[in-house]
Design an enzyme around this catalytic site. Structure first.
Site, PDB file in Angstrom:
ATOM      1  N   GLU A   1       5.078  13.000   1.344  1.00 10.97           N
ATOM      2  CA  GLU A   1       5.844  12.574   0.155  1.00 10.97           C
ATOM      3  C   GLU A   1       5.477  13.430  -1.053  1.00 10.97           C
ATOM      4  OE1 GLU A   1       6.241   7.802   1.289  1.00 10.97           O
ATOM      5  OE2 GLU A   1       4.977   8.408  -0.381  1.00 10.97           O
TER       6      GLU A   1
ATOM      7  N   CYS B   1      -7.353   6.039   4.467  1.00  9.48           N
ATOM      8  CA  CYS B   1      -5.938   5.683   4.280  1.00  9.48           C
ATOM      9  C   CYS B   1      -5.108   5.884   5.549  1.00  9.48           C
ATOM     10  CB  CYS B   1      -5.358   6.530   3.148  1.00  9.48           C
ATOM     11  SG  CYS B   1      -3.598   6.196   2.869  1.00  9.48           S
TER      12      CYS B   1
ATOM     13  N   GLU C   1       3.219   1.902  -4.374  1.00  6.14           N
ATOM     14  CA  GLU C   1       2.728   2.003  -5.760  1.00  6.14           C
ATOM     15  C   GLU C   1       1.817   3.232  -5.924  1.00  6.14           C
ATOM     16  OE1 GLU C   1       3.225   0.627  -9.491  1.00  6.14           O
ATOM     17  OE2 GLU C   1       4.017  -0.441  -7.769  1.00  6.14           O
TER      18      GLU C   1
ATOM     19  N   SER D   1       1.786   6.129  -4.142  1.00  8.43           N
ATOM     20  CA  SER D   1       2.514   7.409  -4.139  1.00  8.43           C
ATOM     21  C   SER D   1       3.320   7.567  -5.420  1.00  8.43           C
ATOM     22  CB  SER D   1       3.459   7.484  -2.935  1.00  8.43           C
ATOM     23  OG  SER D   1       2.736   7.365  -1.747  1.00  8.43           O
TER      24      SER D   1
ATOM     25  N   ALA E   1       0.840  -1.215   0.000  1.00  5.38           N
ATOM     26  CA  ALA E   1       0.000   0.000   0.000  1.00  5.38           C
ATOM     27  C   ALA E   1       0.858   1.241   0.000  1.00  5.38           C
ATOM     28  CB  ALA E   1      -0.917   0.010   1.227  1.00  5.38           C
TER      29      ALA E   1
END
Ligand code: HEM
Length: 397
Positions: free
Chosen positions: A355, A346, A238, A240, A235
């Site tokens: 990020e 999330c 991929e 981000s 999770a």
């Protein structure tokens, strides 16, 4: 109610422009029947309020998604007993074990370190060919992998080993079923060995303080811990990576957006929210199974039936957003559903925001003249569950 069965992903999936099928379905206002790649018939809801309801209402279960005979969306079967595949109260218990590690204030402490990682990756970009370096491969993918590996305590040097397995777990090619199953087995073995080594280290007192260490100290069993850690590893990167690539491509597609952010860097946090709303990430929906008969979007979903909630469509619903197909970098308020809603919201939301904000901030400052080296409309998309551009060649300017 309509009896038409549409195949999902739709024919107009995997592109920059909003899906005309979503727009049509939202106007018809009904839940429709769709057939998944795995051949399951499930309902699909597309309007903002309906999507939010399906994501958050406890009558729609995630635990039931992994039960025998449950409808399947893609090739891989989700792992049972993880956050995305449990319901309250079990979900509440599991989430309580990690919520501290992902809490806003604690994650904020990682911001400077994430910025330094972005600076290092920007150096790697600068070292590439000036007329076309792949931003996805050199910058967008390594960043979240380094972040989640470090936080979890997974050796970054192993990335080549698990990278292909993780990619396969998102496959939408039914012909790849065997390879996907092998990849899942390899991932479980890899993480199983890592967890066992951690636990052995714990016994001999050689402890380093990462998330796996923290989880080893909880009441989770070995199997629960392996599934949990694997879920975080998958999770955590991929999504981000695809978002960073998609954000930059969207800003460069109409370069006035890029230039605006170069001139107004303070706008980045708000721009990130808008880009999350705007950027396509999944061409299918989040699946739930009804635990009882529930009326939603004008139909009665029977107990045991699957419902998919299309976050991508909800984020373009004119009932929730003015001019939804316009990218408005200063949009406020922006109640997008890109990070979900309800109990499964999330877990890595703040980490993802850091990020995305730091990645964009560093790229804007280091490469104000950044340009797409090829028209972004011509670039290929990865046709997988968490989709995005396969590459983004850029000229650094
Ligand atoms: C831009 C990046 C990201 C996006 C768009 C995103 C999106 C989402 C969405 C929509 C959900 C809810 C799915 C559902 O309700 O069915 C979710 C859940 C989750 N996300 Fe993220 N995510 C991102 C980054 C991350 C990161 C960096 C982590 C790091 C660990 C992470 C970990 C998780 C976990 C563990 C769940 C399951 C939570 C639960 O079921 O309680 N995500 N994410």
């Amino acid at each position: 109610m309509t009896d038409d069965v549409l195949d999902i992903p739709f024919a107009d999936a995997f592109s920059f422009d909003p899906s005309p099928t979503w727009a049509r379905l939202r106007e018809e206002a009904l839940a429709v029947r769709v057939r998944t790649l795995a051949g399951a018939r499930v309902w699909l809801v597309t309007r903002y309020d309906d999507v939010k309801l399906v994501l958050a209402d406890p009558r729609f279960s995630r635990a039931a998604v992994v039960e025998e005979g449950a409808p399947r969306v893609g090739v891989s079967r989700p792992l049972a007993g993880t956050l995305p595949t449990t319901d309250p109260p079990e979900h509440t218990r599991l989430r309580g074990l990690v919520s501290g590690a992902f809490a806003h204030r604690r994650v904020e402490r990682a911001r400077e370190w994430v910025r330094e990682l972005c600076e290092g990756l920007a150096d790697d970009l600068a070292a590439g060919p000036a007329d076309g370096v792949d931003l996805r491969r050199v910058f967008a993918l390594p960043l979240p992998i380094q972040v989640i590996c470090t936080l979890l305590g997974v050796p970054y040097d192993d990335r080549e080993r698990f990278r292909e397995w993780v990619e396969l777990s998102y496959s939408m090619e039914m012909s790849e079923r065997e390879r996907v199953e092998e990849a899942m087995t390899s991932l479980l073995e890899y993480m199983g060995a890592l967890v066992a080594a951690k636990r052995a280290g714990e016994r001999s007192g050689e402890r380093s303080a990462d998330l796996l260490d923290e989880l080893c100290a909880t009441s989770l069993t070995h199997d629960e811990l392996v599934a949990f850690a694997l879920n975080l590893l998958v999770a955590g990167h991929e999504t981000s990576a695809n978002q960073i690539t998609g954000f930059v491509a969207t800003l460069l597609r109409d370069r006035r957006h890029w230039e605006r952010l170069v001139a107004e860097p303070d706008l980045v946090p708000r721009a990130v929210e808008e880009l999350m709303r705007f950027t396509r990430l999944s061409e299918v929906g989040q699946l739930r199974v009804a635990l009882e008969d529930v009326e939603v979007a004008g139909v009665v979903v029977r107990a045991g039936e699957g419902v998919m909630a299309s976050i991508g469509s909800a984020n373009r619903d004119p009932r929730a957003f003015d001019a939804p197909d316009e990218l408005d970098l200063g949009r406020t308020p922006n109640p997008h559903l890109a990070l979900g809603a309800g109990p499964h919201f999330c877990l890595g939301a703040q980490l993802a925001r850091i990020e995305l904000q730091e990645a964009l901030g560093v790229l804007l400052r280091r490469f104000p003249g950044l340009r797409a080296a090829r028209p972004v409309e011509e670039l290929a998309w990865r046709r997988v569950l968490v989709s995005g551009l396969a590459e983004l060649p850029v000229a650094l300017g």
